[in-house]
Design an enzyme around this catalytic site. Sequence first.
Site, PDB file in Angstrom:
ATOM      1  CB  THR A 185      22.504 -15.366  13.655  1.00 28.18           C
ATOM      2  OG1 THR A 185      23.250 -14.848  14.575  1.00 28.18           O
ATOM      3  CG2 THR A 185      22.603 -16.738  13.574  1.00 28.18           C
ATOM      4  CE  LYS A 241      25.984 -16.884  14.609  1.00 30.27           C
ATOM      5  NZ  LYS A 241      25.772 -16.697  16.140  1.00 30.27           N
ATOM      6  CB  THR A 251      25.267 -18.849  19.921  1.00 32.15           C
ATOM      7  OG1 THR A 251      24.597 -19.161  20.629  1.00 32.15           O
ATOM      8  CG2 THR A 251      26.552 -19.870  19.772  1.00 32.15           C
ATOM      9  CG  ASN A 282      19.803  -7.710  22.951  1.00 31.75           C
ATOM     10  OD1 ASN A 282      19.557  -8.686  22.520  1.00 31.75           O
ATOM     11  ND2 ASN A 282      20.645  -7.057  23.167  1.00 31.75           N
ATOM     12  CB  SER A 289      12.358 -13.375  18.244  1.00 36.05           C
ATOM     13  OG  SER A 289      11.579 -13.754  19.453  1.00 36.05           O
TER      14      SER A 289
END
Lengths: 408, 408
Positions: free
Chosen positions: A156, A182, A193, A403, A408
Amino acid sequence: MDLLPSPLALPFPAMPDIAGVTLRVARARYKNWDRCDLTYAELADGTVLAGVFTKNVCCSTEVEMGREQVKRGKARALVVNAGNSNAFTGYRGREAVEQIMAQVAGHLGCEPADVLVSSTGVIGVPLPKDKAREGVANALSGPPCSWEDAAITIGTTDTFAKGATVSAMIGDTRVTLNGIIKGSGMIAPDMATMLGYIFTDAAVEPGFLQQCLSAANERTYSCITVDSDTSTSDTVLAFATGKAGNAPLASSDSPGADAFMAAMEDICRQLAHLVVRDGEGAQKFISVAVQGATSDDSARRIGLSIANSPLVKTAIAGGDANWGRVVMAVGKAGEPADRDKLSIAFGGIWAAKSGLPLPDYDEAPVAKHLQGQEIDITVDIGLGDGRATVWTCDLTHGYIAINADYRS
Amino acid sequence: MDLLPSPLALPFPAMPDIAGVTLRVARARYKNWDRCDLTYAELADGTVLAGVFTKNVCCSTEVEMGREQVKRGKARALVVNAGNSNAFTGYRGREAVEQIMAQVAGHLGCEPADVLVSSTGVIGVPLPKDKAREGVANALSGPPCSWEDAAITIGTTDTFAKGATVSAMIGDTRVTLNGIIKGSGMIAPDMATMLGYIFTDAAVEPGFLQQCLSAANERTYSCITVDSDTSTSDTVLAFATGKAGNAPLASSDSPGADAFMAAMEDICRQLAHLVVRDGEGAQKFISVAVQGATSDDSARRIGLSIANSPLVKTAIAGGDANWGRVVMAVGKAGEPADRDKLSIAFGGIWAAKSGLPLPDYDEAPVAKHLQGQEIDITVDIGLGDGRATVWTCDLTHGYIAINADYRS
């Protein structure tokens, strides 16, 4: 926000074919992007399956179903969706997974339960069924692709493609293990993840494949941390096609089983390290070796307490041999420790022994070690024989930028 | 590195005198600085003592000795050293503490064990005995000072002085509780410890004073976190001089005990909140209210898992109503939770209920709430009656700057 490749990136290795594994990638367009985001692996009939999953109790449908599929011990295909984790999406998320399983099963003429599905990306948005259907159709009809293409496509916000390959001799037969993974490079929030997949041509019975993967997991994936946050979707699957033609490995007593177990741990460690090397904002790769604990498990918990400590991680980022923060992290781990028996070294140089700073401690060589990209911290608890090594990265402005600064 | 006051700073309150308590500050020059760094509180004969301490097993000598002194239940003086935590300093650190105790005891004509000592600052450097001796001598001969002076002097890299005062009626007698606290504002690495002191003129028996402080601690200090790292020196002490003349409180059945317990919890909560408001790099004060857990303790653990999550804290820093990260943090807490019963709200507006995003969820008012300085997160686990509220701050570039960019 485009991130530069991690300074700790490694080049993608040359990876051989694995008989019985065919990879394809396609565009499902789960996000508004123009890249392949659906990975498909077709597996020969008879492929054996093992898996380890997140312990997060709010796990995704994919994880719940994967746990059941691992009990069956066989697989014919894997589909990985990137851009949407499908977690916390209730029955609608489950419907999307079941649709993918049915679509692939119809194509292969297998049971839906033979089709593994993983998803990674935003939480709380049901995987769009129409996009999934078109993406799967594109993948099923597309040409085979390389291991590197697959490694890129499962990613991602990873900043580099991550793969590893190892081999082992089972009797006279060489078997190969390829892995892709990943990690937690994040551009947009919500994505983080660890998904890892190991493919081997070895013939292995399901129970023993699971035993090998679980044992390796304890010393590899369970010993890494980037930021202490455990994803709802973390998954590592192992697929064994059996095409190498070796005498099947049924247990640790089978000839060649030791070599296979070692190879499995080797590839898992390589893949786990690659995830740390792509940790959000990582500038340094940190190994924390704990010895002298009351048990191996206690050593691992102490190691993770150190590796998860924001104060330790920022100290390393700043090149500060701040062993006082290591003392603090040992003490808060909730494990047996005695301040007056504790010893701490950086780069192999002891700064404190048996609860006291060393009077002749020379910080200069330690400071030089901390200028490098590979940092070693050794802690001797002084109580027993338990030992473990855990791996993490430093905590930098890059983590905050990734972050907090971008939405997003 | 000079830090600006936290944007969450509150002005120092007007604080009345407490009969039986005299404060003095002095220069011990534990660091190369020109500021008072030794705080001395002289307490009337008969003063009752209670205390709670860090659970870090690598705790300082001061903490070890304090635990023993609390068992005796009485105190005549308190000395707080700022700039050196004296932790991880073995027998040499212990000698320094014993010297301070003897020096003050000689002056007051009391037992050395009646003298409490706390230290905060760099770990691993024995408190210099000559500086301590001179600092104590200066304090013993100096003029009394204000509560604000004392609050400033116990601070290390705190960006504002932190104090609170409350009162309660015990029968016809008004009793007063004053508290000062230092927190985790850090300029140089190595300094981070919560030290808090509560002084009251109430007459309270030692066992009941301890009961009040311990109960308050569970719902206040134990419910705050800045960065999940537990200091080796955290200490909160309560001193009751008895000078108010109330009928002594012996247990929760004594008349007025309820009011005193409520006042103790009130001042502890105020002081705990002030520590969060001076958290390293804090821009926002975050309340995490957890309800519907299987027990109050489980609710607190889930709340702390959320409040300690770097991904949640950076999301709040970025004004991102990222409830997926809250789901993740609930799931990794190791406490009973059911994804499909979980509900999450920001600023009182539910984003997800019973395991599903709300279809009519409007992010606009939530985004507005997240622009403010006081952020409320509510989580309903949906399993029981357990509830708890924990408090933290966001994780910002300021935290990295304080802890990684500058060396001690």
